[in-house]
Write an enzyme that holds these catalytic residues in place. Structure first.
Site, mmCIF file in Angstrom:
data_model
loop_
_atom_site.group_PDB
_atom_site.id
_atom_site.type_symbol
_atom_site.label_atom_id
_atom_site.label_comp_id
_atom_site.label_asym_id
_atom_site.label_seq_id
_atom_site.Cartn_x
_atom_site.Cartn_y
_atom_site.Cartn_z
ATOM 1 N N ARG A 106 -3.426 5.548 -10.601
ATOM 2 C CA ARG A 106 -3.782 5.696 -9.200
ATOM 3 C C ARG A 106 -2.530 5.480 -8.381
ATOM 4 O O ARG A 106 -1.434 5.412 -8.908
ATOM 5 C CB ARG A 106 -4.911 4.749 -8.816
ATOM 6 C CG ARG A 106 -4.576 3.305 -8.991
ATOM 7 C CD ARG A 106 -5.801 2.452 -8.833
ATOM 8 N NE ARG A 106 -6.692 2.638 -9.965
ATOM 9 C CZ ARG A 106 -7.839 2.014 -10.116
ATOM 10 N NH1 ARG A 106 -8.243 1.191 -9.204
ATOM 11 N NH2 ARG A 106 -8.583 2.218 -11.164
ATOM 12 N N ARG A 133 -1.032 -16.620 -14.085
ATOM 13 C CA ARG A 133 -1.224 -15.382 -14.859
ATOM 14 C C ARG A 133 0.109 -14.763 -15.252
ATOM 15 O O ARG A 133 1.050 -14.745 -14.464
ATOM 16 C CB ARG A 133 -2.023 -14.353 -14.034
ATOM 17 C CG ARG A 133 -3.435 -14.786 -13.709
ATOM 18 C CD ARG A 133 -4.317 -14.715 -14.935
ATOM 19 N NE ARG A 133 -5.601 -15.344 -14.701
ATOM 20 C CZ ARG A 133 -6.777 -14.738 -14.874
ATOM 21 N NH1 ARG A 133 -6.827 -13.489 -15.269
ATOM 22 N NH2 ARG A 133 -7.895 -15.381 -14.654
ATOM 23 N N ARG A 161 -20.174 10.821 -8.620
ATOM 24 C CA ARG A 161 -19.412 10.658 -9.863
ATOM 25 C C ARG A 161 -20.123 9.817 -10.906
ATOM 26 O O ARG A 161 -19.694 9.768 -12.061
ATOM 27 C CB ARG A 161 -18.034 10.080 -9.555
ATOM 28 C CG ARG A 161 -17.196 11.038 -8.744
ATOM 29 C CD ARG A 161 -15.878 10.425 -8.371
ATOM 30 N NE ARG A 161 -15.000 10.255 -9.512
ATOM 31 C CZ ARG A 161 -13.829 9.648 -9.451
ATOM 32 N NH1 ARG A 161 -13.420 9.132 -8.334
ATOM 33 N NH2 ARG A 161 -13.084 9.544 -10.514
ATOM 34 N N LYS A 210 -18.009 -6.665 -5.302
ATOM 35 C CA LYS A 210 -18.490 -5.304 -5.071
ATOM 36 C C LYS A 210 -19.888 -5.077 -5.642
ATOM 37 O O LYS A 210 -20.397 -3.960 -5.599
ATOM 38 C CB LYS A 210 -17.510 -4.294 -5.687
ATOM 39 C CG LYS A 210 -16.083 -4.436 -5.178
ATOM 40 C CD LYS A 210 -15.110 -3.615 -6.013
ATOM 41 C CE LYS A 210 -13.683 -4.073 -5.782
ATOM 42 N NZ LYS A 210 -12.744 -3.470 -6.735
#
Length: 296
Positions: A267, A157, A115, A61
């Site tokens: 979220r 993980r 934001r 990103k």
DNA sequence: ACTATATCCTGTATGC
DNA sequence: TGCATACAGGATATAG
């Protein structure tokens, strides 16, 4: 807010708009978006002016605009960052934070961010890959990205699959939307323990993430509102192709069951309760709790 | 070392 | 209409 496909749309738009340009004077209207710059807003503006721009690049990103001299402007759009190309006399949109005059022809590159989770910083010597994003993993579109290698890493993980997909140090570019879409296509519950996937399945999930994001890119990215737009101010169309994200109580496109929403890390997660169930307990590696990440 | 949580901001939608 | 609350696609410091 933008994830990999949306950032790629922006990168591509900037590549066209900035080809052959240099920065003229730079104006910081709000200090927050340049908070990560080690030298502060005034130095940021002064040190950027006059730079000759090369073709914008991206990892996950993050995107950066390399300069001919080997430095770069590193950019992250955060949740609401936008780049727009305007004439200097055009009225400023609300939340316009930084202005970059462009030469020749006098257009203006504008960074708009409601934001202000996003940020811009000068990356010394960062034209190839800025040092401050050295910890960001390759994304699934990277030429050197190997799903099998990353898949094995994912399986190792001690976490759950959705968390792993969102972990930018494992694989970058995937955010909440594309994580949920990837998991739906893979018929996986996001709370599935990583170790419950074999290396091949994990590699498959990563290939699926690349496929989902490639389709989104073809549609110009996902957008629900004016908070995400390309450099021309227009929105992408992938929102109408989403299978689970934002589809609470609507029928699953595979089986018809109502999509449910779970709370996750402050979220939302969306999934089909029939297609995406938790597996029965899977024997974990030595020393791990057998029920880790599993709900009854 | 690794993982989970709280936090940085502003604007919009929703319900009372 | 006014007000309070919930929510939003991310990354990171720091707490465990």
């Amino acid at each position: 807010m933008p994830e990999l496909p949306e950032v790629e749309v922006v990168r591509s738009g900037l590549a066209t708009a900035l080809a052959g340009k240099s920065f003229g004077s730079v104006t910081v209207l709000h200090p927050r978006p340049v908070r990560y710059d080690p030298l502060g807003p005034e130095h940021f503006a002064r040190l950027l002016s006059g730079r000759v721009l090369d073709a914008p690049r991206r990892r996950g990103k993050y995107l950066w605009i390399p300069f001919e001299d080997g430095d770069a402007l590193l950019c992250h759009l955060g949740m609401s960052g936008q780049f727009r190309i305007n004439r200097p006399e055009d009225p400023l949109l609300p939340n316009t934070r930084v202005l970059f005059d462009l030469q020749p022809h006098g257009d203006q590159l504008r960074f708009v961010d409601q934001r202000m989770f996003g940020g811009l910083q000068l990356a010394i010597g960062g034209a190839e890959l800025p040092g401050v994003i050295g910890h960001i993993a390759m994304d699934p579109f990277d030429d050197d990205f190997d799903p099998l290698t990353v898949g094995r890493e994912l399986v190792s993980r001690r976490s759950t699959v959705k968390r792993a997909l969102l972990n930018q140090t494992l694989v970058s570019g995937i955010g909440n939307i594309y994580a949920d879409e990837t998991l739906w296509r893979s018929r996986l519950h996001g709370d599935t323990p990583c170790h419950a996937l074999g290396g091949r399945k994990a590699a498959g999930v990563l290939r699926t993430s690349r496929q989902v994001m490639a389709e989104a890119l073809e549609q110009g990215g996902t957008s629900f509102d004016a908070l995400y737009v390309n450099v021309n101010g227009s929105s992408g169309y992938f929102a109408r192709h989403l299978d689970v994200y934002g589809r609470e109580d609507l029928p699953c496109h595979r089986c018809g069951r109502s999509i449910v929403r779970d709370r996750f890390m402050n979220r939302s997660s969306f999934r089909c309760p029939r297609c995406q169930r938790l597996p029965r307990q899977v024997a974990p590696p030595n020393g791990q709790d057998a029920t880790l990440g599993c709900k009854p």
